[in-house]
Design an enzyme around this catalytic site. Structure first.
Site, short mmCIF file in Angstrom:
data_model
loop_
_atom_site.label_atom_id
_atom_site.label_comp_id
_atom_site.label_asym_id
_atom_site.label_seq_id
_atom_site.Cartn_x
_atom_site.Cartn_y
_atom_site.Cartn_z
N ASP A 103 0.74 -1.20 0.06
CA ASP A 103 0.19 0.04 -0.17
C ASP A 103 0.96 1.10 0.10
O ASP A 103 2.00 1.32 0.00
CB ASP A 103 -0.94 0.05 1.30
CG ASP A 103 -2.34 0.35 1.01
OD1 ASP A 103 -2.51 1.32 0.31
OD2 ASP A 103 -3.37 -0.42 1.76
N ASP A 115 -10.15 2.75 -3.42
CA ASP A 115 -10.86 1.32 -3.01
C ASP A 115 -12.44 1.46 -3.63
O ASP A 115 -13.06 2.58 -3.56
CB ASP A 115 -11.19 1.35 -1.52
CG ASP A 115 -9.87 1.43 -0.79
OD1 ASP A 115 -8.90 1.45 -1.62
OD2 ASP A 115 -9.70 1.06 0.51
C1 GLA Z 1 -6.06 0.94 1.58
C2 GLA Z 1 -6.31 -0.15 0.44
C3 GLA Z 1 -7.16 -0.94 0.77
C4 GLA Z 1 -6.78 -1.81 2.10
C5 GLA Z 1 -6.64 -0.84 3.12
C6 GLA Z 1 -6.22 -1.43 4.47
O1 GLA Z 1 -7.13 1.82 1.71
O2 GLA Z 1 -6.58 0.52 -0.84
O3 GLA Z 1 -7.49 -1.90 -0.26
O4 GLA Z 1 -5.58 -2.50 1.88
O5 GLA Z 1 -5.71 0.19 2.79
O6 GLA Z 1 -5.85 -0.53 5.66
#
Ligand code: GLA
Length: 429
Positions: A169, A233
């Site tokens: 990430d 997301d």
């Molecule tokens: C980010 C990523 C998600 C998930 C969260 C976890 O938002 O884009 O897919 O992995 O972090 O904290």
């Protein structure tokens, strides 16, 4: 360019299609686990888009070893593993503390009392591959220790544990704070982990989760990545526009990846985020929930995009409809087609779209998709689809073979709100 599609003598007929989806056997899993050489060890991975399950959408911060073991069991008993869903990935919030003397990162012992290594062994014993999550910054998005400055130590720990897949990430990375979207910084941070993974000598799929602002499709492969997120997301919701602060809907994710076709191919894939199929607003990420038609559209369009298919629902408790959507072998075969081409949007009119994806064996898939809130009829011709007029095709409609038995000079079909149908066209012998 053709004048009229009637010249093609198109007929919608049942035709056999290649369902060569990714079905691992225990021995194949073992073979891939064995380390070959250090240089280029991660090349040759992800020849087709990775398929599996990730803990975030359903369990979020409540992930623990029991739910992971039960999920591994369910991936086998439901047939998901044999349909190709082989990666089981633990997302954020598995971490405990980092040892201040050695730098070694530990798991949270309350959630993973037997340790990640033993969990990975269990996952492997089921003929699955094991994935984990970290972050290019000082902290993960959930606020736990990130890998910034500890890339080599963490990569080695992951390899020792038997990790086959790392989702990486971008929260709390050096340029995240200034939000200047600096490509150079992102390239440097992802390269540091990409190199560290290679140095371990273990083949590990590297999933870049930078969300898109620094165009990771331009440099993802160069830093050792096998897939890269193309948007923020995706929540369990059909339509929510792009923004930096809350998750987006399925439609927005489709539009974000739509023009990136040329960057997808064997070994490096555009990742429009995980599947929300089957969540029904019951998981961690919420969003309001989608209908089964919308979930089916996500599965179909992700497959048209050659996108990674990472499930996000609770596979221990799937409804019959969810099972049907996720285990549709014909749709999976489109995703896993060895050509690895991402579909191109050929047509858009009044909220109706047609997408075309070349497939191996001189075939292609046409998906027709209704963005509207009511049922509509789409009609697309050979000119729209750029189909050669000298060739005759058989076509098979994958979801409802019965409706397709008619000759046409155009592909005309009725779609309910948010519905997608797919036709496989293969040359007539
Ligand atoms: C980010 C990523 C998600 C998930 C969260 C976890 O938002 O884009 O897919 O992995 O972090 O904290």
């Amino acid at each position: 360019m053709i004048k009229s599609i009637s010249a093609l003598g198109f007929a919608i007929l049942m035709a056999l299609i290649n369902t060569g989806c990714n079905s691992p056997s225990g021995s194949e899993v073992k073979q891939k686990d064995s380390v070959t050489s250090i240089s280029g060890v991660n090349e040759g991975l992800a020849k087709t888009p990775p398929m599996g399950w990730n803990s975030w959408n359903v369990f979020g911060k409540d992930v623990n070893e029991q739910v992971i073991r039960e999920t591994a069991d369910a991936m086998v008993s439901t047939g998901l593993r044999d349909a190709g869903f082989i990666y089981l990935v633990i997302d954020d919030i598995w971490q405990g503390e980092r040892d201040s003397a050695t730098g070694q990162l530990h798991e949270d012992k309350r959630k993973f009392p037997s340790g990640i290594k033993s969990l990975a062994d269990y996952v492997h014993s089921k003929g699955l591959k094991f994935g984990i999550y970290s972050d290019a910054g000082t902290k993960t998005c959930g606020g736990l220790p990130g890998s910034y400055g500890f890339e080599e130590i963490d990569a080695k720990v992951f390899a020792d544990w038997g990790v086959d897949y790392l989702k990486y990430d971008y929260c709390y990375s050096p340029d995240y704070v200034s939000a200047n979207n600096d490509y150079k910084m992102a390239i440097a941070r992802y390269k540091a982990m990409g190199d560290a993974l290679k140095k371990t000598g273990r083949p590990i799929v590297f999933s870049i989760c930078e969300w898109g602002p620094r165009s990771p499709w331009l440099w993802g492969k160069e830093v050792g990545g096998h897939l890269w997120r193309t948007s923020y997301d995706v929540a369990d919701i059909w339509d929510r526009p792009n923004n930096e602060h809350s998750p987006i809907g399925i439609l927005t994710s489709i539009d974000a990846v739509a023009n990136l076709s040329r960057f997808a191919g064997p070994g490096g894939w555009n990742d429009p985020d995980m599947l929300v199929v089957g969540l029904k607003n019951s998981g961690y990420i919420k969003g309001g929930g989608c209908t089964d038609t919308e979930y089916s559209t996500q599965m179909t369009m992700w497959s048209m995009f050659s996108a990674p298919l990472m499930m996000g629902c609770d596979v221990r408790n799937m409804s019959e409809n969810t099972r049907k959507i996720l285990l549709n072998k014909d749709i999976i075969a489109i995703d896993q087609d060895p050509l690895g081409k991402q579909a191109i949007r050929m047509f858009r009119h009044n909220g109706l779209e047609a997408w075309k994806k070349p497939l191996s064996g001189d075939r292609f898939a046409i998906a027709v998709f209704n963005r509207n809130e009511n049922a509509s009829t789409i009609s697309v011709g050979g000119d729209d689809l750029e189909i050669e007029d000298s060739t005759q095709y058989n076509a098979r409609e994958l979801y409802e073979s019965a409706t397709a038995a008619k000759r046409f000079h155009k592909l005309t079909t009725r779609l309910s709100a948010h519905e997608t149908k797919v036709f496989i066209l293969s040359k007539k012998s």
